[in-house]
Write a protein that holds these residues in place. Structure first.
Motif, mmCIF file in Angstrom:
data_model
loop_
_atom_site.group_PDB
_atom_site.id
_atom_site.type_symbol
_atom_site.label_atom_id
_atom_site.label_comp_id
_atom_site.label_asym_id
_atom_site.label_seq_id
_atom_site.Cartn_x
_atom_site.Cartn_y
_atom_site.Cartn_z
ATOM 1 N N LYS A 31 0.842 -1.202 0.000
ATOM 2 C CA LYS A 31 0.000 0.000 0.000
ATOM 3 C C LYS A 31 0.879 1.255 0.000
ATOM 4 O O LYS A 31 0.650 2.184 -0.782
ATOM 5 N N ALA A 32 1.894 1.280 0.856
ATOM 6 C CA ALA A 32 2.783 2.450 0.932
ATOM 7 C C ALA A 32 3.480 2.687 -0.407
ATOM 8 O O ALA A 32 3.507 3.814 -0.911
ATOM 9 N N ILE A 33 4.013 1.630 -1.009
ATOM 10 C CA ILE A 33 4.703 1.774 -2.296
ATOM 11 C C ILE A 33 3.732 2.217 -3.380
ATOM 12 O O ILE A 33 4.081 3.005 -4.253
ATOM 13 N N SER A 34 2.491 1.765 -3.292
ATOM 14 C CA SER A 34 1.498 2.161 -4.304
ATOM 15 C C SER A 34 1.177 3.651 -4.242
ATOM 16 O O SER A 34 0.662 4.215 -5.204
ATOM 17 N N LEU A 35 1.493 4.301 -3.130
ATOM 18 C CA LEU A 35 1.221 5.728 -2.977
ATOM 19 C C LEU A 35 2.331 6.623 -3.514
ATOM 20 O O LEU A 35 2.213 7.839 -3.486
ATOM 21 N N LEU A 36 3.400 6.006 -4.008
ATOM 22 C CA LEU A 36 4.476 6.809 -4.601
ATOM 23 C C LEU A 36 3.925 7.648 -5.750
ATOM 24 O O LEU A 36 3.047 7.193 -6.485
ATOM 25 N N PRO A 37 4.452 8.832 -5.914
ATOM 26 C CA PRO A 37 3.964 9.701 -6.998
ATOM 27 C C PRO A 37 4.488 9.238 -8.357
ATOM 28 O O PRO A 37 5.479 9.727 -8.860
ATOM 29 N N HIS A 38 3.821 8.268 -8.951
ATOM 30 C CA HIS A 38 4.294 7.673 -10.196
ATOM 31 C C HIS A 38 4.218 8.601 -11.395
ATOM 32 O O HIS A 38 4.665 8.245 -12.479
ATOM 33 N N GLN A 39 3.669 9.817 -11.208
ATOM 34 C CA GLN A 39 3.680 10.757 -12.314
ATOM 35 C C GLN A 39 5.073 11.362 -12.501
ATOM 36 O O GLN A 39 5.385 11.894 -13.547
ATOM 37 N N GLU A 40 5.912 11.278 -11.490
ATOM 38 C CA GLU A 40 7.291 11.750 -11.595
ATOM 39 C C GLU A 40 8.094 10.734 -12.408
ATOM 40 O O GLU A 40 7.743 9.559 -12.458
ATOM 41 N N PRO A 41 9.185 11.157 -12.997
ATOM 42 C CA PRO A 41 10.024 10.185 -13.716
ATOM 43 C C PRO A 41 10.680 9.198 -12.742
ATOM 44 O O PRO A 41 11.458 9.594 -11.895
#
Length: 146
Positions: A31-41
Motif C-alpha cells: 500500500k505504501a509503495i502504491s502511494l508513490l507519486p508515479h507521475q514523476e520520472p
C-alpha cells in the motif's frame, strides 16, 4: 490505512508514535509503495548496477531484483550523460558509513519491510562524475525511503 498520499500515510504513522520510520507487514508495504507519486520520472536501476549493489553489500547474485528512485523535481541530467540511480545512493551510504553495513544488507535484501520517512530526500554523488543529485524517494519491494 485510509491515506491517499505518502504524506498522509507518514502523518498517520507519526501520530501513532513512529518518528523516523516504521516496520510494516507485506500488505501495508505494498500500500505504501502504491502511494508513490508515479507521475514523476521513475528511474529504475539497471541490472548491471543491481549486481554492483550486491557486490558492495556481499549479497547473493540476483538477490536484488529491483531498486528504483525518483529524483528531486528539476534535477538536471548528469553532465557525464549517466542517469544516477539507487546504486549511487547505496554506494555513497557504504563508502561514507551512513549506516552500519549489516543494516544496509538487511534492508536491501528484505529482512524486514521498512518505511523510512524522508522529508528532504537523500543526496549522493554520481559514481561516474561525482555531481551530486537528490532523490526524493527510493524503494525496493520491501524498503521505502520517502
Amino acid at each position: 490505512m485510509d491515506a491517499t498520499t505518502l504524506d498522509q500515510l507518514k502523518a498517520q504513522y507519526r501520530e501513532s508514535g513512529a518518528r523516523a520510520g516504521i516496520r510494516l507487514d507485506d500488505t501495508e508495504m505494498r500500500k505504501a509503495i502504491s502511494l508513490l507519486p508515479h507521475q514523476e520520472p521513475v528511474v529504475k536501476t539497471p541490472g548491471v548496477e543491481l549486481r554492483y549493489i550486491e557486490g558492495l553489500l556481499r549479497l547473493p547474485l540476483d538477490s536484488v531484483v529491483e531498486f528504483s528512485l525518483i529524483r528531486a523535481y528539476g534535477e538536471p541530467r548528469c553532465p557525464c550523460g549517466r542517469t544516477p540511480n539507487a546504486m549511487d545512493i547505496v554506494a555513497h551510504a557504504v563508502g561514507h558509513k551512513v549506516h552500519d553495513e549489516q543494516l544496509l544488507r538487511d534492508t536491501v535484501i528484505g529482512v524486514y519491510n521498512v518505511f523510512e520517512f524522508a522529508d528532504d530526500g537523500r543526496t549522493a554523488p554520481c559514481q561516474r562524475c561525482g555531481r551530486e543529485f537528490t532523490a526524493t524517494s527510493y524503494w525496493t519491494h520491501n524498503y521505502l525511503y520517502a
